[in-house]
Design a protein around this motif. Structure first.
Motif, PDB file in Angstrom:
ATOM      1  N   PRO A  16       0.726  -1.120  -0.160  1.00 38.83           N
ATOM      2  CA  PRO A  16      -0.004  -0.019  -0.051  1.00 38.83           C
ATOM      3  C   PRO A  16       0.749   1.199  -0.024  1.00 38.83           C
ATOM      4  N   SER A  17       0.220   2.349  -0.663  1.00 43.03           N
ATOM      5  CA  SER A  17       1.029   3.731  -0.575  1.00 43.03           C
ATOM      6  C   SER A  17       0.819   4.350   1.123  1.00 43.03           C
ATOM      7  N   ARG A  18      -0.069   4.008   1.600  1.00 44.60           N
ATOM      8  CA  ARG A  18      -0.455   4.532   2.946  1.00 44.60           C
ATOM      9  C   ARG A  18      -1.014   3.470   3.893  1.00 44.60           C
ATOM     10  N   LEU A  19      -0.465   3.742   5.146  1.00 50.54           N
ATOM     11  CA  LEU A  19      -0.859   2.466   6.127  1.00 50.54           C
ATOM     12  C   LEU A  19      -1.403   3.471   7.544  1.00 50.54           C
ATOM     13  N   VAL A  20      -2.418   3.138   8.153  1.00 50.47           N
ATOM     14  CA  VAL A  20      -2.667   3.718   9.511  1.00 50.47           C
ATOM     15  C   VAL A  20      -2.655   2.693  10.431  1.00 50.47           C
ATOM     16  N   LEU A  21      -2.061   3.075  11.662  1.00 51.95           N
ATOM     17  CA  LEU A  21      -2.181   2.096  12.806  1.00 51.95           C
ATOM     18  C   LEU A  21      -2.627   2.928  13.825  1.00 51.95           C
ATOM     19  N   GLN A  22      -3.430   2.129  14.793  1.00 49.14           N
ATOM     20  CA  GLN A  22      -4.052   2.943  15.635  1.00 49.14           C
ATOM     21  C   GLN A  22      -3.449   3.179  16.954  1.00 49.14           C
ATOM     22  N   SER A  23      -2.465   2.628  17.561  1.00 48.49           N
ATOM     23  CA  SER A  23      -1.720   2.871  18.584  1.00 48.49           C
ATOM     24  C   SER A  23      -0.096   2.252  18.691  1.00 48.49           C
ATOM     25  N   PRO A  24       0.637   2.828  19.370  1.00 50.72           N
ATOM     26  CA  PRO A  24       2.062   1.984  19.466  1.00 50.72           C
ATOM     27  C   PRO A  24       1.839   0.519  19.712  1.00 50.72           C
ATOM     28  N   SER A  25       0.736  -0.360  20.063  1.00 50.23           N
ATOM     29  CA  SER A  25       0.715  -1.659  20.266  1.00 50.23           C
ATOM     30  C   SER A  25       0.082  -2.319  19.109  1.00 50.23           C
ATOM     31  N   PRO A  42       1.192  -3.240  15.348  1.00 50.06           N
ATOM     32  CA  PRO A  42       2.045  -3.163  14.236  1.00 50.06           C
ATOM     33  C   PRO A  42       1.402  -3.436  13.100  1.00 50.06           C
ATOM     34  N   GLY A  43       2.034  -3.189  11.981  1.00 51.23           N
ATOM     35  CA  GLY A  43       1.580  -3.451  10.782  1.00 51.23           C
ATOM     36  C   GLY A  43       2.255  -4.060   9.802  1.00 51.23           C
ATOM     37  N   ARG A  44       2.099  -4.467   8.768  1.00 51.07           N
ATOM     38  CA  ARG A  44       2.952  -5.305   7.858  1.00 51.07           C
ATOM     39  C   ARG A  44       2.987  -4.778   6.483  1.00 51.07           C
ATOM     40  N   VAL A  45       4.249  -4.514   5.829  1.00 57.65           N
ATOM     41  CA  VAL A  45       4.175  -4.139   4.173  1.00 57.65           C
ATOM     42  C   VAL A  45       4.851  -5.162   3.713  1.00 57.65           C
ATOM     43  N   VAL A  46       4.215  -5.728   2.606  1.00 64.48           N
ATOM     44  CA  VAL A  46       4.793  -6.748   1.653  1.00 64.48           C
ATOM     45  C   VAL A  46       5.566  -6.175   0.301  1.00 64.48           C
ATOM     46  N   ILE A  91       6.600  -0.806  12.988  1.00 63.38           N
ATOM     47  CA  ILE A  91       6.321  -0.798  14.579  1.00 63.38           C
ATOM     48  C   ILE A  91       5.979   0.801  14.797  1.00 63.38           C
ATOM     49  N   PRO A  92       4.728   1.146  15.214  1.00 61.40           N
ATOM     50  CA  PRO A  92       4.330   2.653  15.902  1.00 61.40           C
ATOM     51  C   PRO A  92       5.099   2.981  16.910  1.00 61.40           C
TER      52      PRO A  92
END
Length: 75
Positions: A1-10, A12-16, A51-52
């Motif tokens: 994705p060109s944009r990733l929204v993470l809700q909190s420091p706990s 994490p997300g993944r980009v392939v 990691i946020p």
């Protein structure tokens, strides 16, 4: 994705990261990637995860063999 929204420091997300040959996805890339963050106080990449770290927006850049891609991360 060109944009990733993470809700909190706990949260994490993944980009392939994938290679594209002739307009078609040919493979997922997991080795030889070099990551950087425009603001490591907001987000960084570690062991395949985004990691946020704190609220805000950062641009993560990945380089593989001289080719780059970016993703905007908002926490």
């Amino acid at each position: 994705p060109s944009r990733l929204v993470l809700q909190s420091p706990s949260d994490p997300g993944r980009v392939v990261v994938q290679t594209v040959v002739g307009g078609e996805v040919s493979a997922q890339v997991t080795e030889g990637l070099h990551w950087s963050s425009s603001n490591s106080q907001v987000a960084e990449q570690r062991e395949g995860l985004i990691i946020p770290r704190g609220n805000g927006t950062a641009r993560l850049t990945v380089d593989h063999g001289g080719r780059t891609a970016e993703v905007e991360v908002t926490v």
